[in-house]
Design an enzyme around this catalytic site. Structure first.
Site, PDB file in Angstrom:
ATOM      1  CG  ASP A 274      44.519  39.529  47.175  1.00 51.27           C
ATOM      2  OD1 ASP A 274      43.671  39.481  48.007  1.00 51.27           O
ATOM      3  OD2 ASP A 274      44.966  39.966  46.326  1.00 51.27           O
TER       4      ASP A 274
ATOM      5  CE  LYS B 179      38.018  43.609  45.895  1.00 49.26           C
ATOM      6  NZ  LYS B 179      37.320  44.351  44.768  1.00 49.26           N
TER       7      LYS B 179
ATOM      8  CD1 TRP C  45      42.149  41.375  41.428  1.00 47.23           C
ATOM      9  CD2 TRP C  45      43.316  43.342  41.963  1.00 47.23           C
ATOM     10  NE1 TRP C  45      41.345  42.386  41.356  1.00 47.23           N
ATOM     11  CE2 TRP C  45      41.931  43.614  41.588  1.00 47.23           C
ATOM     12  CE3 TRP C  45      44.119  44.245  42.242  1.00 47.23           C
ATOM     13  CZ2 TRP C  45      41.590  44.860  41.308  1.00 47.23           C
ATOM     14  CZ3 TRP C  45      43.999  45.638  42.217  1.00 47.23           C
ATOM     15  CH2 TRP C  45      42.644  45.851  41.783  1.00 47.23           C
TER      16      TRP C  45
END
Length: 361
Positions: free
Chosen positions: A173, A197, A104
């Site tokens: 993030d 999540k 990511w």
């Protein structure tokens, strides 16, 4: 029916607290006496005003946010933020520092490059297959921001503590570990997190942005790509993801009222993680892939002696009601995602199964 539910270790969309699901179920057809489902209520109605304002207030209380911080609910997931962040904060003559700790982070760096925005990769753990979090990093004093990924779902690593950037705002993030622990918010100019999540269903991204960073944003951007647009309209410039926001609100309420806040949530997560890692460290059959000191409390990645055994393990676990243990397709292996909503009973059941599976072999 609850007796038909499995122990869900999926990485995302992931497990939600059972009380939240039950409250959604109970009010789904007639939300707050409106005679409508939450999926039918207008985002301009007082019913939804109460939902989104309560979600903002609870987020601020849980994270200890002062008046400098704005809580937004956007669409496009965390992946859109990879591009929005450099678009907004890397104008002419500006550069940002990025730390690469896996997939990511790599994607965030790629978007800055596509946009031809100046950036420096000041540290990376690629040399050891992203199995650790770098330390002793030299950041640029004139950077517009420092971008990190706080928890890496695929490689199973997590920042145990956050770096000293000499006052440069961190943009993080936090898709997979937001609200799992208290945060030193003064370090952060911005936090963003896909909900699927640790907070809610897919389709919603929470963004928390601080005034001083917001003041540096570019003005000549499309309306839907400017953070100012959503700050000025309380996330309702266009129709927001109403059901997602509603679910997040209920999760926030659960965190406050049933779990007792983020310090208690952190203690619960640390207990779950310690139990699972200690079991694997004491085994010659299961091997955690992340280095000690960098191990995630949200995504426990591990391997078995062979890939064939891993396939057999995952299939057998599924039959026993332990779902979502297959590792990410890019790395293989196994992964147990033990987010906030994953119970101690789920972790205990997993360890019992792992013990029995090893004995069988």
């Amino acid at each position: 029916m609850t007796e038909e539910r499995i122990f869900n270790f999926n990485a995302g969309p992931a497990a939600l607290p059972l009380p939240v699901l039950q409250e959604i179920q109970a009010s789904f057809l007639n939300f707050k006496g409106s005679g409508m489902s939450i999926t039918e209520v207008s985002h301009r109605s007082p019913w939804f005003d109460d939902v989104i304002n309560d979600a903002v207030d609870r987020t601020k209380r849980l994270l200890g946010l002062d008046e400098r911080y704005h809580v937004l609910f956007l669409q496009g997931g965390a992946s859109l933020q990879f591009a929005m962040i450099p678009m907004n904060f890397l104008g002419e003559g500006k550069s940002a520092d990025y730390v690469n700790t896996g997939t990511w982070s790599t994607k965030a760096i790629k978007e800055a490059a596509i946009l031809n925005k100046a950036h420096n990769v000041v540290a990376s753990s690629e040399d050891k297959n992203f199995s650790y979090i770098p330390n002793d990093i030299s950041f640029n004093a004139d950077a517009a921001y420092v971008h990190i990924t706080s928890n890496n779902t695929i490689k199973g690593t997590q920042w145990e503590s956050f770096p000293d950037t000499n006052g440069v705002p961190i943009v993080a993030d936090m898709s997979s570990d937001i609200l799992s622990r208290p945060l030193p918010m003064d370090k952060f100019g911005m936090i963003y997190a896909g909900a699927q999540k640790n907070m809610g269903p897919s389709g919603t991204c929470m963004v928390i942005v601080r005034d001083d960073l917001l003041a540096t944003a570019e003005k000549d951007l499309p309306s839907m790509l400017k953070y100012d647009t959503f700050v000025s309209k309380n996330s309702m410039y266009n129709t927001p993801p109403c059901f997602g926001v509603y679910t997040i609100q209920l999760v926030l309420k659960w965190l406050e009222q049933e779990m007792g806040g983020l310090e208690k949530m952190q203690a619960h997560n640390e207990k779950k993680g310690a139990m699972l890692y200690e079991f694997m460290d004491g085994s010659d059959f299961y091997r955690a892939t992340a280095e000690k000191g960098s191990r995630s409390l949200m995504n426990v990645t591990f391997r078995l002696p062979t890939e064939d055994l891993e396939k057999e393990f995952i299939a057998a676990a599924t039959q026993k009601g332990l779902g979502g243990l297959k590792g990410h397709r890019s790395v293989g292996g196994c992964r147990a995602s033990i987010y906030n909503a994953t119970t101690m009973a789920a972790v205990e059941a997993l360890i019992d199964f792992m013990t029995a599976f090893k004995k069988k072999q």
